[in-house]
Design a protein around this motif. Structure first.
Motif, mmCIF file in Angstrom:
data_model
loop_
_atom_site.group_PDB
_atom_site.id
_atom_site.type_symbol
_atom_site.label_atom_id
_atom_site.label_comp_id
_atom_site.label_asym_id
_atom_site.label_seq_id
_atom_site.Cartn_x
_atom_site.Cartn_y
_atom_site.Cartn_z
ATOM 1 N N GLU A 94 0.928 -1.448 -0.028
ATOM 2 C CA GLU A 94 -0.009 -0.005 0.003
ATOM 3 C C GLU A 94 0.840 1.271 -0.080
ATOM 4 N N LYS A 95 1.868 1.326 0.303
ATOM 5 C CA LYS A 95 3.101 2.282 0.365
ATOM 6 C C LYS A 95 2.961 2.864 -1.257
ATOM 7 N N PHE A 96 2.929 1.987 -2.049
ATOM 8 C CA PHE A 96 2.862 2.269 -3.521
ATOM 9 C C PHE A 96 1.335 2.474 -4.111
ATOM 10 N N GLY A 97 0.643 2.759 -3.279
ATOM 11 C CA GLY A 97 -0.803 3.064 -3.605
ATOM 12 C C GLY A 97 -1.533 1.917 -3.932
ATOM 13 N N ASP A 98 -2.893 2.043 -4.352
ATOM 14 C CA ASP A 98 -3.800 0.667 -4.643
ATOM 15 C C ASP A 98 -3.319 0.102 -5.961
ATOM 16 N N GLU A 138 -13.349 11.399 -9.294
ATOM 17 C CA GLU A 138 -13.613 11.443 -8.053
ATOM 18 C C GLU A 138 -13.313 10.137 -7.104
ATOM 19 N N PHE A 139 -12.798 9.103 -7.699
ATOM 20 C CA PHE A 139 -12.659 7.902 -6.827
ATOM 21 C C PHE A 139 -11.376 7.857 -6.391
ATOM 22 N N ILE A 140 -10.342 8.670 -7.217
ATOM 23 C CA ILE A 140 -9.298 8.662 -6.525
ATOM 24 C C ILE A 140 -8.647 9.914 -5.544
ATOM 25 N N ASN A 165 1.261 5.886 -9.190
ATOM 26 C CA ASN A 165 0.607 5.299 -8.199
ATOM 27 C C ASN A 165 -0.663 6.028 -7.825
ATOM 28 N N PHE A 166 -1.538 5.118 -7.703
ATOM 29 C CA PHE A 166 -3.186 5.804 -7.462
ATOM 30 C C PHE A 166 -3.560 5.271 -6.098
ATOM 31 N N PHE A 167 -4.140 6.184 -5.099
ATOM 32 C CA PHE A 167 -4.830 5.975 -3.899
ATOM 33 C C PHE A 167 -6.281 6.192 -4.008
ATOM 34 N N LEU A 168 -6.920 5.018 -3.762
ATOM 35 C CA LEU A 168 -8.338 5.129 -3.868
ATOM 36 C C LEU A 168 -8.783 5.893 -2.602
ATOM 37 N N THR A 169 -10.192 6.614 -3.081
ATOM 38 C CA THR A 169 -10.709 7.282 -1.579
ATOM 39 C C THR A 169 -11.475 6.142 -0.793
#
Ligand code: ARG
Length: 575
Positions: free
Chosen positions: A40-44, A76-78, A90-94
């Motif tokens: 998760e360090k690198f996002g989802d 909006e989901f990011i 890297n992408f992180f979801l809300t």
């Protein structure tokens, strides 16, 4: 975009579009997929688009990534995007998007799996044992792996035709016919038909080695059978019926069902026509009295399609089978599941089918043989591996486990549970490995309660379901679907992300014909759940948080149950 589209699908689509708008990529064919991260360090999710586009844009990847991150308008989901390493994005979801997605999945009968098979037919040719012979370990694996593939494809909406291509034809039936008349022991035949038929065959075969007249007699009885002699025909049908009866007992215990039991003999009438087609296309030539297809150009040895005595070969039957299946079902694909020793056979006849322009989409799924060490059986009968004995032992070992873990459970329930665990353990051992790697079976591993095994997952399932039941008993007036699901805690997040990836695991397992991808997914899910369970309170949490977590539990239980079902493994609510 479909309603239950995964984050991976949504992000990939968004990424392609956004890249095109930030850079001038209009005429380039770009498809910029994202992939899930494991840390998760690198996002989802992560995307390597900057590297892929570096040459085309004549820019360093990090520079591309930087420019993209600054210019792109996030969906909006990011929550945020970041650049890592040489230029990964890297992408992180809300949390909100995740919460909503889990609630959406709850409503979907397929847990987010796109019905990609709708309107498509596949034939899966698996198990396919030989009449009058015990199933060997290769057939067992074919049954268990083939059935998991069968279930995965059905789940994806395919119309699956499970076809048991029994070996019910061939020269051995001459020896069987004469052997039966001479050696049959009716009592033994009634008690254990396939065993007795096998014994008859061996006795007859041995006699043919020493006695030429016996061999000649077998040959003439075979010819009579082939010409439709009624008496021989009847006896042959009896061999088939007895064998299928025995096989069905095993299929019942394994919860495996076939749509067709079409043996090789079903395609007999087509064989001469098949040979004719090969000759018409100049594919088959005479060689030493036999008819062969030269596959040297294709890097394979010659394939005999008709022997010098006029008999047909395995490959000829398989070609006729393809032709018949195409005519009758017009499947999108035919999948064959056998052990690795048949690889050349399938490569050869697939090639010939191609040369014949049959336009069939043929796939051979092969697996390595599993080693069953001597010590596997506490009671060993003869030197053939008896599947029924293996299943008996699995159930009895599982029963010991159940009796010690649940001594107060009524006996019939203990037995039912032991059956689910024992059979599940055998199947899971088969399915949790890469099919092509060598596996050694041990009871310790198959029944290990702590490790990657069916019982571990079945216990996890039962424990998770009981959480919901306890909540229901404590709060009978609350309706869970009316309470909101809010992902907040890091560990809740981890679990939700994993749940959101179920459909991707189904697809990957089906597309690659590797049920072990599903097994790995389920094991990971159970482990994430277990750290969730250990790290946050559920029933003791404050109202609201409590319900949200119970809902996550309920989703986890449902996902585990569905996933195990795709592997043909049963679950019980109480353990
Ligand atoms: N009966 C064969 C065997 O026992 C397996 C048949 C596999 N299917 C096929 N269409 N060739 O080896």
């Amino acid at each position: 975009m479909r309603e239950f589209a995964t984050f991976e699908e949504r992000l990939s689509a968004w990424m392609t579009e956004a890249m095109q708008s930030v850079f001038d990529l209009s005429d380039a064919e770009v498809n910029l997929g994202v992939s899930p991260t494991n840390n998760e360090k690198f996002g989802d999710y992560q995307c390597n688009a900057a590297m892929v586009l570096s040459k085309q844009l004549k820019k360093a990847p990090r520079e591309i990534a930087q420019q993209f991150v600054e210019a792109a308008e996030l969906p909006e989901f990011i929550e945020k995007i970041e650049i890592a390493g040489p230029g990964f994005i890297n992408f992180f979801l809300t949390n909100r998007a995740l919460s909503e997605y889990i609630q959406l999945l709850e409503k979907d009968a397929h847990l987010g799996s796109e019905q990609v098979g709708e309107g498509k037919k596949v034939i899966i040719d698996y198990s396919s044992p030989n009449v009058a012979k015990s199933m060997h370990i290769g057939h067992i694996r074919s049954t268990v792996i083939g059935n998991a593939i069968d279930r995965l494809y059905r789940f994806l909406g395919y119309e699956v035709i499970a076809d048991n291509h029994l070996g019910d034809w061939g020269t051995q039936f001459g020896l069987m016919l004469v052997g039966y008349r001479e050696f049959v022991n009716e009592e033994a035949l009634a008690a254990a038909p396939v065993e007795e038929l096998e014994r008859i065959y061996v006795a007859s075969y041995n006699k043919s080695k020493e006695d030429d007249s016996w061999r000649d007699l077998a040959k003439s009885e075979l010819v009579k059978l082939q010409q439709g002699n009624e008496e021989n025909r009847k006896l042959w049908e009896k061999f088939i019926e007895l064998s299928i009866g025995e096989f069905n007992k095993i299929y019942d215990r394994l919860d495996v069902k076939f749509d067709l039991y079409r043996g090789e003999s079903f395609y007999n009438d087509r064989l001469p026509k098949m040979i004719q087609a090969l000759e018409d296309k100049d594919l088959a030539v005479e060689s030493d009295g036999a008819l062969i297809v030269d596959l040297e150009e294709d890097g394979m040895p010659i394939c005999i399609v008709r022997k010098s005595d006029g008999g047909y070969n395995y490959a000829t039957t398989d070609l006729a089978t393809v032709e018949s299946r195409q005519e009758e079902f017009d499947p999108e694909r035919i999948i064959y599941v056998t052990d690795e020793r048949q690889q050349l056979h399938f490569k050869q006849f697939f090639k010939i089918a191609e040369k014949l322009e049959m336009e069939a989409n043929l796939v051979h799924v092969w697996f390595g043989l599993m080693r069953l060490p001597e010590a596997t059986f506490s009671t060993r009968e003869g030197n053939v591996i008896k599947l029924s004995a293996l299943l008996d032992e699995a159930e009895s070992r599982a029963l010991d486990m159940v009796k010690s873990s649940s001594p107060d459970m009524p006996e019939d329930q203990q037995k039912d549970l032991a059956k689910a665990i024992g059979i599940g353990a055998i199947k899971y051992t088969d399915l949790s490995q890469n099919p092509q790697s060598l596996v050694t079976f041990t009871w310790e591993k198959a029944l290990n309660m702590e490790g990657n095994s069916a019982p571990y997952l079945q216990y996890a399932y039962a424990r998770i379901s009981s959480v919901y039941d306890k909540w229901k008993t404590q709060f009978p007036d609350m309706e869970l679907n009316e309470c909101s699901l809010n992902i907040e805690h890091k560990i809740e997040r981890r679990l939700a992300i994993k749940l959101s990836r179920f459909s991707a695991a189904v697809r990957a397992a089906a597309d690659n014909y590797r049920p072990n991808i599903m097994a790995d997914y389920l094991y990971d899910l159970a482990q994430i759940y277990s750290s969730f369970y250990q790290n946050v309170p559920f029933l003791k949490a404050e109202e609201g948080v409590r319900e949200s977590r119970i809902r996550l539990c309920r989703s986890t239980a449902r996902t585990l149950k569905q996933g195990l079902n795709l592997l043909g493994i049963e679950t019980r609510e109480r353990i």
